[in-house]
Design an enzyme around this catalytic site. Sequence first.
Site, PDB file in Angstrom:
ATOM      1  N   HIS A  61      49.493 -29.617  -1.258  1.00  0.00           N
ATOM      2  CA  HIS A  61      50.417 -29.281  -2.346  1.00  0.00           C
ATOM      3  C   HIS A  61      50.042 -29.955  -3.660  1.00  0.00           C
ATOM      4  O   HIS A  61      50.517 -29.547  -4.710  1.00  0.00           O
ATOM      5  CB  HIS A  61      51.878 -29.567  -1.934  1.00  0.00           C
ATOM      6  N   ASP A 103      49.725 -29.566   5.315  1.00  0.00           N
ATOM      7  CA  ASP A 103      49.616 -30.086   3.946  1.00  0.00           C
ATOM      8  C   ASP A 103      48.418 -31.033   3.852  1.00  0.00           C
ATOM      9  O   ASP A 103      48.572 -32.262   3.838  1.00  0.00           O
ATOM     10  CB  ASP A 103      50.931 -30.798   3.590  1.00  0.00           C
ATOM     11  N   GLY A 159      54.570 -38.920  -6.360  1.00  0.00           N
ATOM     12  CA  GLY A 159      53.357 -39.546  -6.856  1.00  0.00           C
ATOM     13  C   GLY A 159      52.571 -40.255  -5.760  1.00  0.00           C
ATOM     14  O   GLY A 159      51.421 -40.625  -5.945  1.00  0.00           O
ATOM     15  N   SER A 179      52.264 -38.742  -2.769  1.00  0.00           N
ATOM     16  CA  SER A 179      51.729 -37.637  -1.964  1.00  0.00           C
ATOM     17  C   SER A 179      50.214 -37.661  -1.908  1.00  0.00           C
ATOM     18  O   SER A 179      49.559 -38.020  -2.886  1.00  0.00           O
ATOM     19  CB  SER A 179      52.126 -36.306  -2.594  1.00  0.00           C
ATOM     20  N   GLY A 180      49.687 -37.245  -0.777  1.00  0.00           N
ATOM     21  CA  GLY A 180      48.243 -37.175  -0.620  1.00  0.00           C
ATOM     22  C   GLY A 180      47.662 -38.484  -0.132  1.00  0.00           C
ATOM     23  O   GLY A 180      46.572 -38.532   0.427  1.00  0.00           O
TER      24      GLY A 180
HETATM   25  N1  ARG Z   1      56.185 -34.665  -2.433  1.00  0.00           N
HETATM   26  C1  ARG Z   1      56.081 -35.959  -2.989  1.00  0.00           C
HETATM   27  C2  ARG Z   1      54.867 -36.028  -3.918  1.00  0.00           C
HETATM   28  O1  ARG Z   1      54.381 -34.998  -4.297  1.00  0.00           O
HETATM   29  C3  ARG Z   1      56.058 -37.016  -1.960  1.00  0.00           C
HETATM   30  C4  ARG Z   1      57.364 -37.190  -1.360  1.00  0.00           C
HETATM   31  C5  ARG Z   1      57.419 -38.163  -0.286  1.00  0.00           C
HETATM   32  N2  ARG Z   1      58.772 -38.425  -0.130  1.00  0.00           N
HETATM   33  C6  ARG Z   1      59.291 -39.308   0.692  1.00  0.00           C
HETATM   34  N3  ARG Z   1      60.547 -39.503   0.689  1.00  0.00           N
HETATM   35  N4  ARG Z   1      58.491 -39.987   1.519  1.00  0.00           N
HETATM   36  O2  ARG Z   1      54.440 -37.070  -4.371  1.00  0.00           O
END
Ligand code: ARG
Length: 337
Positions: free
Chosen positions: A75, A121, A212, A214-215
């Site tokens: 994503h 993902d 932030g 993510s990944g």
């Molecule tokens: N989707 C979020 C991103 O793009 C990460 C979210 C992770 N959330 C969590 N509660 N662990 O950075």
Amino acid sequence: MLTFYILLLLLSIKHSTAGSAEKTHQRPKRLNPQIIGGSDSRPGDWPWQVSVQKDKTHICGGSILDSWWVLTAAHCVRKLRADHISVNMGTINLRRNGGERHKVAEVRVHPDFNLSTFEADAALLQVKPRIKFSQSQDPVLLPPDEEMDTSSWAPCFVIGWGVTRNEKRPAILQEVEVELIDWQHCQKWAPGITENMVCAGFEEGGRDACQGDSGGPLMCQGPNSESWIQIGIVSWGSGCGESRSPGVYTLLSKYVDWIKNSTSEAGKPYTPRRENTNKPSREESDPNSTPELMAIFRREMNQSVAESFTISGSCRIRAFLSMITVTWRILIYMIDE
Ligand code: ARG
């Protein structure tokens, strides 16, 4: 004079209470709605962590797999062209220009990635030029591609430059310890999870990844290893750090095959790092001390024996030669004494 001292005393007391209040504020342990509940990492602790950037601005985390490949979340990069992405590595401080920037030659998003369920993902970035390893940039280990028993993996950490309680964009890489949550259990809290996802966090919340992050990697020490193994990729969650709402991660053991196949298809097959069981100690050791010499002797002997068992022919000669070298070193040591 006396009043001066009393004033100084009062001032210092005020200062110290203010200082400690600030500290507890900065490093919250629980119930903070936003890496949430974490702390600054130290240089060299997580040398595989990278910042995936668009037009030189951090968008997501990622991890170094080998000298050509970085793993991140689908994503994060699915809409981006390779020439708009770069990868910054080798530093924990994003505001200083200490890191190394690599361009991206190719983006390989997992073909099953589903934007509504966040299934699969995962994405691979092929970097250019290749990554040279050092103390501050080094590949992570991947898990075995078999069923995961979440209860045997601990401790676990998630890291990233994502939102914290105090800062939208922390300069220093943050780390926080989390626990893997049993899948059945997690399904009650995050009903959208599939069997290709794993949850981590705490029932009461307070410690989590956030926007932030993510990944980036979720890493644990395995049942029979002290090395960090990447178990998951930060993927989604409802809110950050809330109670009964853990972070959800791409379960990496389900995607190791894809990593192997996809990197081979691209002509640069994934080459795993060898696990380093012989971790050097932090203190400098004296190579001339007797225990140190004995250790060298034992190590070389083991190697020679192992070599002569597993490898035949020309390698036996090498094993024999290394035995002679060790005997020679010990003789010289004795003469020196
Ligand atoms: N989707 C979020 C991103 O793009 C990460 C979210 C992770 N959330 C969590 N509660 N662990 O950075």
